[in-house]
Motif scaffolding. Structure first.
Motif, short mmCIF file in Angstrom:
data_model
loop_
_atom_site.label_atom_id
_atom_site.label_comp_id
_atom_site.label_asym_id
_atom_site.label_seq_id
_atom_site.Cartn_x
_atom_site.Cartn_y
_atom_site.Cartn_z
N SER A 92 -60.13 25.90 -45.91
CA SER A 92 -58.33 26.02 -46.10
C SER A 92 -58.78 27.64 -46.34
N THR A 93 -57.58 28.27 -46.25
CA THR A 93 -57.30 29.79 -45.99
C THR A 93 -56.75 30.04 -47.18
N VAL A 94 -56.51 28.88 -48.08
CA VAL A 94 -55.41 29.24 -49.35
C VAL A 94 -55.88 29.30 -50.30
N PRO A 95 -56.03 29.87 -51.80
CA PRO A 95 -55.84 29.02 -53.12
C PRO A 95 -55.32 28.28 -53.37
N ARG A 96 -56.02 27.28 -54.03
CA ARG A 96 -55.54 25.74 -55.14
C ARG A 96 -53.60 26.61 -55.24
N PRO A 97 -52.82 25.51 -55.23
CA PRO A 97 -51.31 26.36 -55.93
C PRO A 97 -51.60 26.39 -57.59
N ALA A 114 -49.06 22.48 -46.99
CA ALA A 114 -49.10 24.01 -47.16
C ALA A 114 -47.68 24.72 -47.47
N ALA A 115 -46.83 23.52 -46.89
CA ALA A 115 -45.48 23.86 -46.99
C ALA A 115 -45.41 23.71 -48.56
N VAL A 116 -45.23 22.30 -49.32
CA VAL A 116 -45.26 22.02 -50.93
C VAL A 116 -45.90 23.47 -51.20
N ALA A 117 -47.52 23.26 -51.17
CA ALA A 117 -48.08 24.34 -51.91
C ALA A 117 -47.08 25.46 -51.85
N ALA A 118 -47.02 26.24 -50.83
CA ALA A 118 -45.74 27.57 -50.59
C ALA A 118 -45.09 27.57 -51.80
N LEU A 119 -43.75 26.48 -51.51
CA LEU A 119 -42.84 26.47 -52.70
C LEU A 119 -43.30 26.56 -54.53
N ASP A 120 -44.85 25.49 -54.98
CA ASP A 120 -45.91 26.21 -55.43
C ASP A 120 -45.94 27.06 -56.36
N ARG A 121 -46.34 28.04 -54.67
CA ARG A 121 -46.20 29.67 -55.44
C ARG A 121 -45.28 30.56 -55.22
N VAL A 122 -44.48 29.81 -54.60
CA VAL A 122 -43.37 30.89 -55.13
C VAL A 122 -42.41 30.56 -56.44
N SER A 123 -42.61 29.13 -56.78
CA SER A 123 -41.84 29.21 -58.01
C SER A 123 -42.73 29.12 -59.54
N ARG A 124 -43.92 29.56 -58.98
CA ARG A 124 -44.88 29.81 -60.27
C ARG A 124 -44.90 27.88 -61.22
N LEU A 161 -36.86 21.51 -48.13
CA LEU A 161 -37.19 22.41 -48.89
C LEU A 161 -37.70 23.81 -48.41
N GLY A 162 -36.31 24.44 -46.88
CA GLY A 162 -36.16 25.14 -47.53
C GLY A 162 -35.10 26.14 -48.41
N VAL A 163 -33.90 24.65 -48.64
CA VAL A 163 -33.77 25.52 -49.38
C VAL A 163 -34.03 25.23 -50.81
#
Length: 359
Positions: A176-181, A82-92, A51-53
Protein backbone atom coordinates in the motif's frame (compact mmCIF):
# COMPACT_ATOMS: atom_id res chain seq x y z
CA UNK A 1 -32.39 -3.61 13.91
CA UNK A 2 -31.17 -0.04 14.36
CA UNK A 3 -33.31 2.05 16.74
CA UNK A 4 -32.74 5.21 14.67
CA UNK A 5 -34.60 5.96 11.47
CA UNK A 6 -32.23 6.25 8.51
CA UNK A 7 -33.09 8.04 5.29
CA UNK A 8 -31.22 8.26 2.00
CA UNK A 9 -32.13 9.57 -1.45
CA UNK A 10 -31.04 9.09 -5.05
CA UNK A 11 -29.88 12.10 -7.05
CA UNK A 12 -30.22 10.36 -10.42
CA UNK A 13 -31.37 12.35 -13.46
CA UNK A 14 -32.64 11.43 -16.91
CA UNK A 15 -29.63 11.08 -19.19
CA UNK A 16 -26.01 11.79 -18.22
CA UNK A 17 -25.56 13.26 -14.74
CA UNK A 18 -25.11 17.01 -14.60
CA UNK A 19 -22.63 18.06 -11.92
CA UNK A 20 -24.41 21.32 -11.08
CA UNK A 21 -27.78 19.58 -10.68
CA UNK A 22 -26.25 16.78 -8.59
CA UNK A 23 -24.68 19.38 -6.30
CA UNK A 24 -28.00 21.21 -5.94
CA UNK A 25 -29.82 17.98 -5.06
CA UNK A 26 -27.11 16.81 -2.64
CA UNK A 27 -27.20 20.14 -0.79
CA UNK A 28 -30.99 19.90 -0.55
CA UNK A 29 -30.73 16.39 0.89
CA UNK A 30 -28.06 17.60 3.30
CA UNK A 31 -30.36 20.39 4.49
CA UNK A 32 -32.85 17.66 5.41
CA UNK A 33 -30.23 15.73 7.39
CA UNK A 34 -30.35 12.62 5.19
CA UNK A 35 -27.70 9.96 5.83
CA UNK A 36 -26.47 9.77 2.24
CA UNK A 37 -27.26 10.26 -1.42
CA UNK A 38 -26.70 7.71 -4.17
CA UNK A 39 -25.86 8.19 -7.84
CA UNK A 40 -26.41 5.30 -10.23
CA UNK A 41 -24.04 4.40 -13.05
CA UNK A 42 -23.77 2.28 -16.16
CA UNK A 43 -20.86 1.52 -18.45
CA UNK A 44 -23.19 1.95 -21.41
CA UNK A 45 -24.26 5.48 -20.42
CA UNK A 46 -22.43 8.50 -21.87
CA UNK A 47 -20.95 11.15 -19.62
CA UNK A 48 -18.82 11.07 -16.44
CA UNK A 49 -19.04 8.12 -14.09
CA UNK A 50 -20.86 8.39 -10.77
CA UNK A 51 -17.67 8.17 -8.72
CA UNK A 52 -16.16 11.11 -10.57
CA UNK A 53 -19.31 13.24 -10.26
CA UNK A 54 -19.63 12.73 -6.49
CA UNK A 55 -15.89 13.28 -5.99
CA UNK A 56 -16.27 16.62 -7.77
CA UNK A 57 -19.17 17.80 -5.61
CA UNK A 58 -17.72 16.55 -2.31
CA UNK A 59 -16.09 19.91 -1.42
CA UNK A 60 -19.45 21.67 -1.86
CA UNK A 61 -21.09 19.51 0.83
CA UNK A 62 -20.16 19.22 4.50
CA UNK A 63 -21.99 16.34 6.19
CA UNK A 64 -24.05 14.14 3.85
CA UNK A 65 -22.69 10.77 2.76
CA UNK A 66 -21.82 10.23 -0.92
CA UNK A 67 -22.46 6.78 -2.41
CA UNK A 68 -21.76 6.24 -6.14
CA UNK A 69 -22.53 2.98 -7.91
CA UNK A 70 -19.30 1.18 -8.85
CA UNK A 71 -19.30 -1.85 -11.13
CA UNK A 72 -16.83 -4.23 -9.53
CA UNK A 73 -17.27 -7.56 -11.30
CA UNK A 74 -14.80 -6.69 -14.08
CA UNK A 75 -12.61 -4.11 -12.35
CA UNK A 76 -9.41 -4.63 -10.40
CA UNK A 77 -10.36 -4.59 -6.73
CA UNK A 78 -7.27 -2.61 -5.73
CA UNK A 79 -8.07 0.15 -8.22
CA UNK A 80 -11.73 0.24 -7.17
CA UNK A 81 -10.75 0.42 -3.52
CA UNK A 82 -8.20 3.18 -4.18
CA UNK A 83 -10.75 5.27 -6.09
CA UNK A 84 -13.38 4.98 -3.34
CA UNK A 85 -10.75 5.68 -0.68
CA UNK A 86 -9.87 8.86 -2.56
CA UNK A 87 -13.54 9.92 -2.35
CA UNK A 88 -13.44 9.19 1.38
CA UNK A 89 -10.43 11.48 1.78
CA UNK A 90 -11.77 14.36 -0.29
CA UNK A 91 -15.10 14.17 1.56
CA UNK A 92 -13.38 13.74 4.96
CA UNK A 93 -15.00 10.44 5.79
CA UNK A 94 -18.34 10.54 3.99
CA UNK A 95 -17.82 7.99 1.20
CA UNK A 96 -19.60 4.79 0.42
CA UNK A 97 -19.83 2.65 -2.69
CA UNK A 98 -22.72 0.71 -4.11
CA UNK A 99 -21.52 -2.58 -5.56
CA UNK A 100 -23.08 -3.58 -8.88
CA UNK A 101 -22.50 -5.88 -11.85
CA UNK A 102 -23.11 -5.28 -15.59
CA UNK A 103 -26.83 -5.61 -16.29
CA UNK A 104 -26.62 -6.32 -20.03
CA UNK A 105 -24.49 -8.15 -22.57
CA UNK A 106 -23.41 -4.80 -24.03
CA UNK A 107 -22.11 -3.55 -20.67
CA UNK A 108 -20.20 -6.79 -20.12
CA UNK A 109 -18.52 -6.40 -23.53
CA UNK A 110 -17.48 -2.85 -22.68
CA UNK A 111 -15.71 -4.38 -19.68
CA UNK A 112 -13.92 -6.86 -21.95
CA UNK A 113 -15.92 -10.00 -21.18
CA UNK A 114 -17.43 -11.99 -24.08
CA UNK A 115 -19.95 -13.45 -23.57
CA UNK A 116 -21.37 -12.07 -20.32
CA UNK A 117 -21.01 -14.34 -17.31
CA UNK A 118 -24.05 -15.70 -15.53
CA UNK A 119 -25.42 -13.46 -12.72
CA UNK A 120 -24.30 -16.01 -10.13
CA UNK A 121 -20.71 -15.80 -11.39
CA UNK A 122 -20.76 -12.01 -11.64
CA UNK A 123 -22.06 -11.60 -8.08
CA UNK A 124 -19.57 -14.14 -6.75
CA UNK A 125 -16.77 -12.07 -8.30
CA UNK A 126 -18.34 -8.84 -7.00
CA UNK A 127 -18.53 -10.35 -3.53
CA UNK A 128 -14.89 -11.31 -3.74
CA UNK A 129 -14.00 -7.75 -4.72
CA UNK A 130 -16.07 -6.33 -1.86
CA UNK A 131 -14.44 -8.67 0.63
CA UNK A 132 -10.95 -8.13 -0.73
CA UNK A 133 -11.32 -4.35 -0.83
CA UNK A 134 -10.57 -3.98 2.88
CA UNK A 135 -7.18 -5.68 2.57
CA UNK A 136 -5.28 -3.13 0.45
CA UNK A 137 -6.88 -0.33 2.47
CA UNK A 138 -5.31 -1.77 5.60
CA UNK A 139 -1.79 -1.52 4.23
CA UNK A 140 -0.91 1.22 6.71
CA UNK A 141 -1.96 1.00 10.33
CA UNK A 142 -3.46 4.06 11.99
CA UNK A 143 -0.61 6.31 13.09
CA UNK A 144 1.88 4.68 10.71
CA UNK A 145 2.60 7.85 8.77
CA UNK A 146 5.31 10.18 10.07
CA UNK A 147 6.41 13.62 8.91
CA UNK A 148 10.08 14.28 9.66
CA UNK A 149 10.94 17.87 8.80
CA UNK A 150 14.01 16.88 6.79
CA UNK A 151 12.59 14.06 4.65
CA UNK A 152 8.86 14.64 4.44
CA UNK A 153 6.17 12.04 4.92
CA UNK A 154 6.67 8.28 4.88
CA UNK A 155 5.22 5.24 6.70
CA UNK A 156 6.70 3.38 9.64
CA UNK A 157 7.92 0.12 8.07
CA UNK A 158 6.78 -1.89 11.09
CA UNK A 159 3.26 -0.59 10.57
CA UNK A 160 2.95 -0.95 6.79
CA UNK A 161 1.90 -4.21 5.15
CA UNK A 162 1.45 -5.89 1.78
CA UNK A 163 -1.96 -6.90 0.48
CA UNK A 164 -1.86 -10.67 -0.06
CA UNK A 165 -5.26 -11.85 -1.30
CA UNK A 166 -6.40 -14.77 -3.41
CA UNK A 167 -9.92 -14.96 -4.80
CA UNK A 168 -11.65 -17.10 -7.43
CA UNK A 169 -11.35 -14.52 -10.22
CA UNK A 170 -8.23 -12.61 -9.15
CA UNK A 171 -5.35 -12.36 -6.74
CA UNK A 172 -3.61 -9.32 -5.27
CA UNK A 173 -0.15 -8.94 -3.81
CA UNK A 174 1.06 -5.36 -3.57
CA UNK A 175 2.28 -2.82 -1.03
CA UNK A 176 0.00 0.00 0.00
CA UNK A 177 1.29 3.46 -0.90
CA UNK A 178 -1.29 5.51 1.01
CA UNK A 179 -2.65 5.62 4.58
CA UNK A 180 -6.07 4.32 5.57
CA UNK A 181 -9.00 6.53 4.55
CA UNK A 182 -10.78 8.45 7.33
CA UNK A 183 -13.48 5.81 7.88
CA UNK A 184 -11.04 2.90 7.81
CA UNK A 185 -13.26 1.20 5.22
CA UNK A 186 -15.76 3.31 3.24
CA UNK A 187 -19.35 2.11 3.65
CA UNK A 188 -20.33 -0.78 1.36
CA UNK A 189 -23.89 -0.70 -0.03
CA UNK A 190 -25.52 -3.59 -1.94
CA UNK A 191 -28.95 -3.78 -3.56
CA UNK A 192 -30.18 -7.16 -2.29
CA UNK A 193 -32.99 -7.59 -4.84
CA UNK A 194 -31.34 -10.50 -6.64
CA UNK A 195 -30.80 -13.65 -4.56
CA UNK A 196 -27.10 -13.76 -5.43
CA UNK A 197 -26.79 -10.09 -4.50
CA UNK A 198 -28.61 -10.81 -1.23
CA UNK A 199 -25.92 -13.31 -0.30
CA UNK A 200 -23.19 -10.73 -1.02
CA UNK A 201 -25.07 -8.10 1.00
CA UNK A 202 -25.49 -10.40 3.99
CA UNK A 203 -21.80 -11.26 4.04
CA UNK A 204 -20.07 -8.01 3.14
CA UNK A 205 -22.41 -4.99 3.07
CA UNK A 206 -22.75 -2.30 5.70
CA UNK A 207 -26.07 -1.26 4.12
CA UNK A 208 -28.43 -3.56 2.23
CA UNK A 209 -31.15 -2.10 0.00
CA UNK A 210 -34.30 -4.17 -0.51
CA UNK A 211 -37.50 -3.74 -2.51
CA UNK A 212 -40.86 -4.47 -0.91
CA UNK A 213 -44.49 -3.47 -1.47
CA UNK A 214 -45.74 -4.25 2.04
CA UNK A 215 -44.34 -4.81 5.56
CA UNK A 216 -44.73 -8.60 5.38
CA UNK A 217 -42.57 -8.80 2.25
CA UNK A 218 -40.00 -6.47 3.83
CA UNK A 219 -39.92 -8.63 6.98
CA UNK A 220 -39.26 -11.72 4.87
CA UNK A 221 -36.28 -10.15 3.10
CA UNK A 222 -34.99 -8.76 6.41
CA UNK A 223 -35.11 -12.24 7.97
CA UNK A 224 -33.25 -13.80 5.03
CA UNK A 225 -30.54 -11.14 5.24
CA UNK A 226 -30.13 -11.70 8.97
CA UNK A 227 -30.00 -15.48 8.62
CA UNK A 228 -27.34 -15.37 5.91
CA UNK A 229 -25.37 -12.75 7.85
CA UNK A 230 -25.27 -15.11 10.84
CA UNK A 231 -24.33 -18.03 8.59
CA UNK A 232 -21.37 -16.02 7.26
CA UNK A 233 -20.13 -15.40 10.80
CA UNK A 234 -21.12 -11.76 11.24
CA UNK A 235 -23.41 -10.01 13.70
CA UNK A 236 -26.66 -9.04 11.89
CA UNK A 237 -26.78 -5.90 14.08
CA UNK A 238 -23.88 -4.50 12.03
CA UNK A 239 -26.03 -4.54 8.87
CA UNK A 240 -28.37 -1.63 8.12
CA UNK A 241 -31.38 -2.61 6.00
CA UNK A 242 -33.22 0.07 3.99
CA UNK A 243 -36.33 -0.30 1.84
CA UNK A 244 -35.81 1.23 -1.60
CA UNK A 245 -38.88 3.03 -3.01
CA UNK A 246 -39.59 5.13 -6.07
CA UNK A 247 -41.55 8.19 -4.90
CA UNK A 248 -43.83 10.41 -6.95
CA UNK A 249 -44.93 13.34 -4.79
CA UNK A 250 -46.54 15.25 -7.62
CA UNK A 251 -49.94 15.11 -5.94
CA UNK A 252 -48.73 17.49 -3.25
CA UNK A 253 -50.71 17.11 -0.03
CA UNK A 254 -53.45 15.02 -1.65
CA UNK A 255 -54.10 11.56 -0.25
CA UNK A 256 -52.23 8.63 -1.76
CA UNK A 257 -53.93 6.99 -4.71
CA UNK A 258 -55.41 3.48 -4.30
CA UNK A 259 -52.62 0.94 -4.21
CA UNK A 260 -50.19 3.51 -2.80
CA UNK A 261 -49.66 5.24 0.51
CA UNK A 262 -51.54 3.48 3.31
CA UNK A 263 -52.38 0.61 0.95
CA UNK A 264 -48.72 0.05 0.21
CA UNK A 265 -46.55 0.94 -2.79
CA UNK A 266 -47.48 -0.47 -6.18
CA UNK A 267 -45.10 -2.88 -7.97
CA UNK A 268 -43.68 -1.56 -11.26
CA UNK A 269 -40.96 -2.63 -13.68
CA UNK A 270 -38.55 -0.18 -11.98
CA UNK A 271 -39.44 -1.31 -8.47
CA UNK A 272 -42.06 -0.44 -5.82
CA UNK A 273 -43.62 2.97 -6.47
CA UNK A 274 -45.31 5.27 -3.93
CA UNK A 275 -47.52 7.97 -5.43
CA UNK A 276 -49.20 10.49 -3.15
CA UNK A 277 -48.37 13.35 -0.82
CA UNK A 278 -45.50 13.96 1.63
CA UNK A 279 -47.74 13.50 4.68
CA UNK A 280 -48.94 10.05 3.63
CA UNK A 281 -45.34 9.09 2.83
CA UNK A 282 -44.37 10.10 6.36
CA UNK A 283 -47.16 7.86 7.68
CA UNK A 284 -45.88 4.92 5.62
CA UNK A 285 -42.27 5.45 6.75
CA UNK A 286 -43.36 5.73 10.38
CA UNK A 287 -45.52 2.60 10.29
CA UNK A 288 -42.96 0.35 8.59
CA UNK A 289 -40.17 1.48 10.88
CA UNK A 290 -42.36 1.06 13.97
CA UNK A 291 -43.09 -2.52 12.87
CA UNK A 292 -39.34 -3.18 12.90
CA UNK A 293 -39.19 -4.46 9.32
CA UNK A 294 -36.61 -1.88 8.22
CA UNK A 295 -33.98 0.51 9.56
CA UNK A 296 -35.16 3.17 7.13
CA UNK A 297 -35.72 4.04 3.49
CA UNK A 298 -33.76 4.77 0.34
CA UNK A 299 -36.06 7.02 -1.70
CA UNK A 300 -35.74 7.53 -5.47
CA UNK A 301 -37.54 10.67 -6.71
CA UNK A 302 -39.40 10.27 -10.00
CA UNK A 303 -38.97 14.01 -10.67
CA UNK A 304 -35.62 14.83 -8.98
CA UNK A 305 -36.02 18.52 -8.07
CA UNK A 306 -39.74 18.51 -7.33
CA UNK A 307 -39.94 15.28 -5.38
CA UNK A 308 -36.75 15.75 -3.37
CA UNK A 309 -37.84 19.24 -2.34
CA UNK A 310 -41.25 17.94 -1.21
CA UNK A 311 -39.57 15.04 0.52
CA UNK A 312 -37.27 17.31 2.54
CA UNK A 313 -39.73 20.12 3.23
CA UNK A 314 -42.72 17.85 3.84
CA UNK A 315 -41.98 14.23 4.77
CA UNK A 316 -38.66 14.78 6.54
CA UNK A 317 -39.87 17.89 8.35
CA UNK A 318 -42.85 15.93 9.71
CA UNK A 319 -40.65 13.02 10.82
CA UNK A 320 -38.35 15.49 12.57
CA UNK A 321 -41.32 17.12 14.30
CA UNK A 322 -42.36 13.69 15.58
CA UNK A 323 -38.86 13.06 16.92
CA UNK A 324 -38.30 10.14 14.53
CA UNK A 325 -35.45 11.64 12.52
CA UNK A 326 -32.46 13.84 13.28
CA UNK A 327 -32.59 17.62 13.07
CA UNK A 328 -28.79 17.91 12.84
CA UNK A 329 -25.79 15.69 12.16
CA UNK A 330 -24.23 14.62 15.49
CA UNK A 331 -21.12 13.29 13.70
CA UNK A 332 -19.10 14.02 10.60
CA UNK A 333 -18.66 10.64 8.87
CA UNK A 334 -21.10 8.41 7.05
CA UNK A 335 -20.39 5.59 9.49
CA UNK A 336 -21.39 7.90 12.34
CA UNK A 337 -24.63 8.82 10.54
CA UNK A 338 -25.45 5.11 10.24
CA UNK A 339 -24.44 4.24 13.80
CA UNK A 340 -21.61 2.00 12.57
CA UNK A 341 -18.21 1.82 14.24
CA UNK A 342 -14.91 2.42 12.47
CA UNK A 343 -13.46 -1.01 11.60
CA UNK A 344 -10.36 -2.05 13.50
CA UNK A 345 -7.21 -2.42 11.41
CA UNK A 346 -6.72 -6.04 10.40
CA UNK A 347 -3.08 -5.94 11.59
CA UNK A 348 -3.75 -4.00 14.78
CA UNK A 349 -3.95 -7.06 17.05
CA UNK A 350 -0.75 -7.17 19.09
CA UNK A 351 0.68 -10.37 20.50
CA UNK A 352 3.93 -11.32 22.19
CA UNK A 353 5.24 -12.25 18.76
CA UNK A 354 4.30 -9.08 16.90
CA UNK A 355 1.38 -7.93 14.82
CA UNK A 356 -1.00 -10.40 13.22
CA UNK A 357 -4.18 -9.96 11.20
CA UNK A 358 -7.26 -9.45 13.32
CA UNK A 359 -9.67 -12.41 13.20
Amino acid sequence: MSSLLHLAAAVDQPGPPDAATCTELALLAERGGLDFVTLDDSSARPGPDALGVLSGLAPATRRIGLVPTVTTAHGESVRVRAAVAALDRVSRGRAGWRTDVPATEGEARLCGRRPAALPETQWREAGGAAGAAAGPGDGWEDGAESRPAATGRFPDRDRSHHADLTRTAFSVRAPSTVPRPPQGHPVRVVDATDDHALTVAARYADVALMRATDPAQAAGVRDRLRERARASGRDPATLRILVSLLVDLGDGECAARPGHGGGGPRPTARGPLYRGGPVDLAELVTAWHADGVTDGFHLIPVEPRRDLERLVNGTVALLQHRGLFRTFYPGSTLREHLGLGRPAHRYAVLTDHGRHPAP
